[in-house]
Design an enzyme around this catalytic site. Structure first.
Site, PDB file in Angstrom:
ATOM      1  N   ILE A  51      40.322  65.627  27.874  1.00  0.00           N
ATOM      2  CA  ILE A  51      39.760  65.143  27.263  1.00  0.00           C
ATOM      3  C   ILE A  51      40.017  63.320  27.749  1.00  0.00           C
ATOM      4  CG2 ILE A  51      42.226  64.740  25.949  1.00  0.00           C
ATOM      5  CD1 ILE A  51      38.444  64.945  24.635  1.00  0.00           C
ATOM      6  N   SER A  82      51.122  60.159  33.500  1.00  0.00           N
ATOM      7  CA  SER A  82      50.946  61.630  34.123  1.00  0.00           C
ATOM      8  C   SER A  82      51.391  62.416  34.768  1.00  0.00           C
ATOM      9  CB  SER A  82      49.256  61.701  34.042  1.00  0.00           C
ATOM     10  OG  SER A  82      49.259  63.180  33.965  1.00  0.00           O
ATOM     11  N   ARG A  83      51.870  63.895  34.239  1.00  0.00           N
ATOM     12  CA  ARG A  83      52.780  64.036  35.398  1.00  0.00           C
ATOM     13  C   ARG A  83      52.673  65.337  36.934  1.00  0.00           C
ATOM     14  NH1 ARG A  83      55.858  68.767  32.048  1.00  0.00           N
ATOM     15  NH2 ARG A  83      53.408  68.982  30.964  1.00  0.00           N
ATOM     16  N   LYS A 141      43.799  63.426  18.625  1.00  0.00           N
ATOM     17  CA  LYS A 141      43.813  64.204  17.365  1.00  0.00           C
ATOM     18  C   LYS A 141      44.130  66.052  18.223  1.00  0.00           C
ATOM     19  CE  LYS A 141      40.396  67.202  18.714  1.00  0.00           C
ATOM     20  NZ  LYS A 141      40.520  68.436  19.038  1.00  0.00           N
ATOM     21  N   ASP A 151      42.303  74.110  16.496  1.00  0.00           N
ATOM     22  CA  ASP A 151      42.486  72.384  17.372  1.00  0.00           C
ATOM     23  C   ASP A 151      41.187  71.978  17.380  1.00  0.00           C
ATOM     24  OD1 ASP A 151      43.647  70.809  19.753  1.00  0.00           O
ATOM     25  OD2 ASP A 151      41.502  71.713  20.677  1.00  0.00           O
TER      26      ASP A 151
END
Length: 314
Positions: free
Chosen positions: A14, A36-37, A90, A168
């Site tokens: 996303i 971010s990992r 969201k 979702d």
């Protein structure tokens, strides 16, 4: 005003599909870092955690959180406590109470919290809301069916507890319905279908009531292949309104209405900037309330196991 320095957290599908393109077009925000990992963003500072990012770059004034909802509360709370404005993808969290906690934190630290609902920014939603204000609404039918393998390839988190499963995408439909209807609705029946090997539903059938006998029926399914279906049909005493393609197309009695091009995430970031400038927050939890009610009230049935890839030996 100078652009707000922003850090983007959670560089997954996303973020790459929507957030990064919109931020590249925004005059309100300057993307300076990412956390971010497992991924990074070219041209900005990259970190493996939000805490590391904010400690190294204290001039970051806002963060946008795109990681799965189960991990979002702790990161958002940390950022708010450090005086950063926060935008939430969201659904805004895995539970109602944790998002309410974040709203309190934002207020106490004098920063903005934006629980975003991207489908409300679809070009047909505002005109639909305006047209429905003058109508007596009788019935609403929602059909929201898509292919989880296409939109969430290999993303097992979506079927874990807190991942919401078919809700979702379904919550996008609920965010539109709660935006365009001029009255509240409440759930009075629900059926949820769970794969035998998963913790979140793959399909749902919902029924809602309104204050004057209005009915809302919603059908969600994560198993649709081929053309995808994101439709909302509102029957009124003055005609039938149809929002299709997730709100990108609007028709009244079958006649298409002219609309601007889709720019949902551009609209979200413009709204986030306006909230920051005004010193306000926006945390509408009505779509998440309806999902929570479905888990409370829903009758459960089970179907065959779901796998993103065929099981070994099949």
């Amino acid at each position: 005003m100078a652009p707000v320095k922003l850090g983007l957290v959670g560089i997954g599908k996303i973020a790459r599909d929507q957030h990064l393109p919109s931020l590249s077009r925004s005059d309100d925000f300057d993307l300076v870092a990412a956390a971010s990992r497992n991924a990074g963003v070219e041209g900005v500072a990259n970190f493996t955690s939000t805490g590391e990012m904010l400690e190294a770059m204290p001039d970051i004034a806002a963060v946008s959180l795109c990681m799965p909802p189960q991990a979002r509360h702790q990161v958002a709370a940390e950022a708010l406590a450090m005086g950063k404005h926060v935008m939430l993808e969201k659904p805004p969290g895995a539970t109602l109470s944790e998002v309410e906690h974040l709203a309190g934190l934002a207020a106490s630290h004098g920063v903005s919290l934006f629980a975003s609902w991207h489908s409300r920014e679809a070009p047909g939603v505002g005109p639909a809301r305006d047209w429905l204000k003058g109508q007596r609404i009788l019935k609403v039918t929602v059909t929201w069916k898509e292919d989880v393998r296409h939109w969430h390839p290999g993303q097992d988190w979506i079927f874990e507890a807190g991942g919401l499963g078919v809700f979702d995408p379904g919550i996008n439909a609920l965010s539109i319905v709660t935006k365009i209807l001029p009255f509240p609705i409440w759930l009075n029946e629900a059926g949820l279908t769970f794969p035998q090997n998963r913790q979140a539903p793959i399909a749902a059938d919902l029924g809602f009531a309104g204050p004057n006998g209005e009915t809302v029926k919603a059908e969600f399914d994560f198993r649709q292949t081929g053309p995808q279906t994101w439709d909302i049909v509102v029957e009124t005493d003055g005609g039938t309104l149809t929002l299709s393609m997730g709100g990108a197309k609007l028709a009244i009695d079958g006649e298409d209405r002219p609309l601007p091009p889709e720019a949902e995430y551009d609209g979200l970031y413009a709204r986030f900037a306006a909230l920051i400038a005004a010193g306000d927050s926006e945390v509408d939890l009505s779509p998440l309330h309806h999902v929570a009610d479905a888990f409370l009230l829903g009758r459960r049935e089970f179907t065959e196991a779901f796998h993103f890839d065929p099981p070994a030996g099949s």
